[in-house]
Design a protein around this motif. Structure first.
Motif, short mmCIF file in Angstrom:
data_model
loop_
_atom_site.label_atom_id
_atom_site.label_comp_id
_atom_site.label_asym_id
_atom_site.label_seq_id
_atom_site.Cartn_x
_atom_site.Cartn_y
_atom_site.Cartn_z
N ASN A 38 0.85 -1.20 0.00
CA ASN A 38 0.00 0.00 0.00
C ASN A 38 0.88 1.24 0.00
O ASN A 38 1.85 1.33 0.75
CB ASN A 38 -0.90 0.05 1.25
CG ASN A 38 -1.96 -1.04 1.25
OD1 ASN A 38 -2.21 -1.66 2.27
ND2 ASN A 38 -2.58 -1.29 0.13
N GLY A 39 0.54 2.18 -0.86
CA GLY A 39 1.27 3.44 -0.89
C GLY A 39 2.56 3.41 -1.69
O GLY A 39 3.31 4.40 -1.72
N LYS A 42 1.70 2.51 -7.11
CA LYS A 42 1.14 1.79 -8.25
C LYS A 42 0.03 2.59 -8.94
O LYS A 42 0.05 2.77 -10.16
CB LYS A 42 0.59 0.41 -7.81
CG LYS A 42 1.61 -0.46 -7.12
CD LYS A 42 1.03 -1.76 -6.62
CE LYS A 42 -0.09 -1.64 -5.60
NZ LYS A 42 0.32 -1.12 -4.28
N THR A 43 -0.92 3.05 -8.14
CA THR A 43 -2.05 3.80 -8.72
C THR A 43 -1.57 5.13 -9.31
O THR A 43 -2.04 5.56 -10.37
CB THR A 43 -3.15 4.01 -7.66
OG1 THR A 43 -3.62 2.72 -7.26
CG2 THR A 43 -4.32 4.81 -8.22
N THR A 44 -0.61 5.76 -8.65
CA THR A 44 -0.05 7.01 -9.18
C THR A 44 0.58 6.76 -10.55
O THR A 44 0.37 7.53 -11.50
CB THR A 44 1.00 7.57 -8.20
OG1 THR A 44 0.42 7.66 -6.90
CG2 THR A 44 1.49 8.94 -8.64
N GLN A 83 -8.90 1.69 -9.68
CA GLN A 83 -9.02 1.05 -8.37
C GLN A 83 -10.30 1.51 -7.66
O GLN A 83 -10.98 0.73 -7.01
CB GLN A 83 -7.79 1.41 -7.53
CG GLN A 83 -7.76 0.77 -6.17
CD GLN A 83 -6.45 1.03 -5.44
OE1 GLN A 83 -5.63 1.84 -5.86
NE2 GLN A 83 -6.25 0.33 -4.35
N HIS A 190 -3.00 -7.36 -4.92
CA HIS A 190 -2.37 -7.80 -3.67
C HIS A 190 -2.53 -9.31 -3.51
O HIS A 190 -2.03 -9.88 -2.55
CB HIS A 190 -2.97 -7.06 -2.48
CG HIS A 190 -2.62 -5.61 -2.46
ND1 HIS A 190 -1.34 -5.16 -2.19
CD2 HIS A 190 -3.33 -4.50 -2.73
CE1 HIS A 190 -1.31 -3.84 -2.27
NE2 HIS A 190 -2.52 -3.41 -2.61
N1 LIG Z 1 -3.86 13.07 -4.63
C1 LIG Z 1 -2.93 12.82 -3.72
N2 LIG Z 1 -2.55 13.76 -2.83
C2 LIG Z 1 -1.59 13.49 -1.91
N3 LIG Z 1 -0.95 12.32 -1.79
C3 LIG Z 1 -1.29 11.34 -2.63
C4 LIG Z 1 -2.30 11.53 -3.64
N4 LIG Z 1 -2.43 10.38 -4.34
C5 LIG Z 1 -1.55 9.53 -3.79
N5 LIG Z 1 -0.87 10.08 -2.78
C6 LIG Z 1 0.20 9.44 -1.97
O1 LIG Z 1 1.15 8.89 -2.86
C7 LIG Z 1 1.62 7.62 -2.39
C8 LIG Z 1 1.37 6.56 -3.44
O2 LIG Z 1 -0.03 6.32 -3.51
P1 LIG Z 1 -0.67 5.27 -4.53
O3 LIG Z 1 -2.14 5.43 -4.47
O4 LIG Z 1 -0.03 5.43 -5.85
O5 LIG Z 1 -0.22 3.88 -3.88
P2 LIG Z 1 -0.61 2.40 -4.32
O6 LIG Z 1 0.67 1.68 -4.56
O7 LIG Z 1 -1.61 2.41 -5.40
O8 LIG Z 1 -1.24 1.81 -2.98
P3 LIG Z 1 -2.50 0.80 -2.76
O9 LIG Z 1 -1.93 -0.58 -2.80
O10 LIG Z 1 -2.95 1.14 -1.36
O11 LIG Z 1 -3.53 1.07 -3.78
C9 LIG Z 1 0.91 7.38 -1.07
O12 LIG Z 1 1.77 7.75 -0.02
C10 LIG Z 1 -0.32 8.27 -1.14
O13 LIG Z 1 -0.71 8.69 0.13
#
Ligand SMILES: Nc1ncnc2c1ncn2[C@@H]1O[C@H](COP(=O)(O)OP(=O)(O)OP(=O)(O)O)[C@@H](O)[C@H]1O
Ligand SMILES: [Mg+2]
Length: 307
Positions: A38-39, A42-44, A83, A190
């Motif tokens: 998590n975090g 990936k989604t970014t 997601q 996951h």
């Molecule tokens: N719009 C936003 N504003 C501020 N911080 C953000 C934003 N979007 C994502 N983040 C931060 O960027 C980091 C990466 O987030 P992301 O959603 O890409 O993770 P992830 O790998 O998809 O996690 P998960 O497995 O929980 O979906 C995290 O620390 C998140 O809190």
């Protein structure tokens, strides 16, 4: 051809570096896994691929089209299953899929829409309003929506979160079919056993960095190797094989018995071990080859931070 070219992408949210210089090249026809806790980012990363957020530095191209400067062409090649569940509650499933087709300039798309609904077991919900669907059903519609324009590149961000066993199987069957037909698939999940079963190649992200990138089989082999477990009916392990006995065995205090767990790196290592045992007069009662799985490797990599 390269399906997705990600070049030195960086993205920060205030002081938080969500992506710290990610470069990845995903080839046409690949089934690629993007894994990480998590975090991890990936989604970014997927949002930059989809052109929904702009990277601070770096670029992304889909089939050679830059997602910022050539957005429409890039977007047309791409289907993204997000997601988060986002949808318009007032439309029916069929209307939602028709609207999405219209967005890509497709008219008379009903034949494919019907096929996609059929494959995802949505046919009997075609005329139901989105707000009346269960969470898992809504996720099916999100998948269908991503596929209405038959995109050559399909990106799925945790498509099976909160989804029952039956839909998972239907979904994987359909996505595998599309991959066999030549579509590139990128998957985050996951559920590591799903990734292990589906993906040919994997990138692992940690804190916005790629910490592992390899084929699934190489990752599994290279990092942990396998264990050959032998149970001897008579005789003992020859001295010159003792260095292969795995540490776990010593730790668990099992090393005194006639059951041994030996480290092997390649399948071809097994044969000489068996030959040596035979030569020494030991008789094997039972034998088992235990492969490390993706979860072992994932935890190992996330623990150490790198290979
Ligand atoms: N719009 C936003 N504003 C501020 N911080 C953000 C934003 N979007 C994502 N983040 C931060 O960027 C980091 C990466 O987030 P992301 O959603 O890409 O993770 P992830 O790998 O998809 O996690 P998960 O497995 O929980 O979906 C995290 O620390 C998140 O809190
Ligand atoms: Mg995410």
């Amino acid at each position: 051809m390269t399906a997705i070219q990600i070049t030195k992408v960086e993205k920060s949210y205030k002081s938080l570096k969500a992506l710290g210089g990610v470069s990845l090249s995903i080839e046409e026809g690949e089934f690629f896994g993007l894994l990480g806790p998590n975090g991890a980012g990936k989604t970014t990363l997927i949002s930059t691929i989809a052109g929904l957020i702009r990277p601070d530095v770096g670029s992304v191209a889909i089939h050679g089209h830059d997602v910022v400067t050539d957005f429409r062409a890039a977007r047309g090649k791409l289907g993204v299953v997000p997601q988060e569940l986002v949808f318009d509650p007032f439309f029916t499933v069929r209307e939602t899929l028709r609207l999405q087709s219209g967005y890509f300039g497709l008219k008379n798309n009903d034949k494919w829409i019907d096929e996609v609904m059929g494959e995802l077991d949505l046919t009997n919900k075609a005329d139901v309003n989105m707000r009346a669907l269960s969470g898992g059903m809504k996720r099916r519609v999100l998948v269908a929506q991503a596929l209405v324009h038959k995109p050559p590149v399909i990106v799925l961000d945790e498509p099976t979160a909160g989804v029952d066993v039956e839909l998972r199987q239907t979904l994987w069957k359909f996505i595998s079919r599309l991959n066999r037909e030549g579509h590139t698939v990128v998957l985050t999940t996951h559920y590591l056993e799903e990734a292990q079963a589906m993906c040919q190649r994997v990138a692992m992200l940690k804190a916005g960095q790629v910490v592992a990138l390899d084929t699934m089989s190489a990752l599994i082999r290279r990092i942990s190797g396998s264990q050959l477990i032998v149970h001897l009916a008579s005789g003992d392990l020859p001295e010159d094989l003792r260095h292969l006995v795995s540490h776990d065995e010593h730790d668990s205090g099992n090393s005194g018995g006639n059951k041994y767990s030996l480290r092997v790196n390649e399948y071809t290592d097994v044969e000489p071990i068996l030959a040596r045992l035979r030569e020494s007069g030991a008789v094997i009662d039972e034998m088992q080859l235990q492969q490390a799985d993706l979860e072992d490797i994932f935890l190992q990599i996330m623990d150490k931070g790198a290979l």
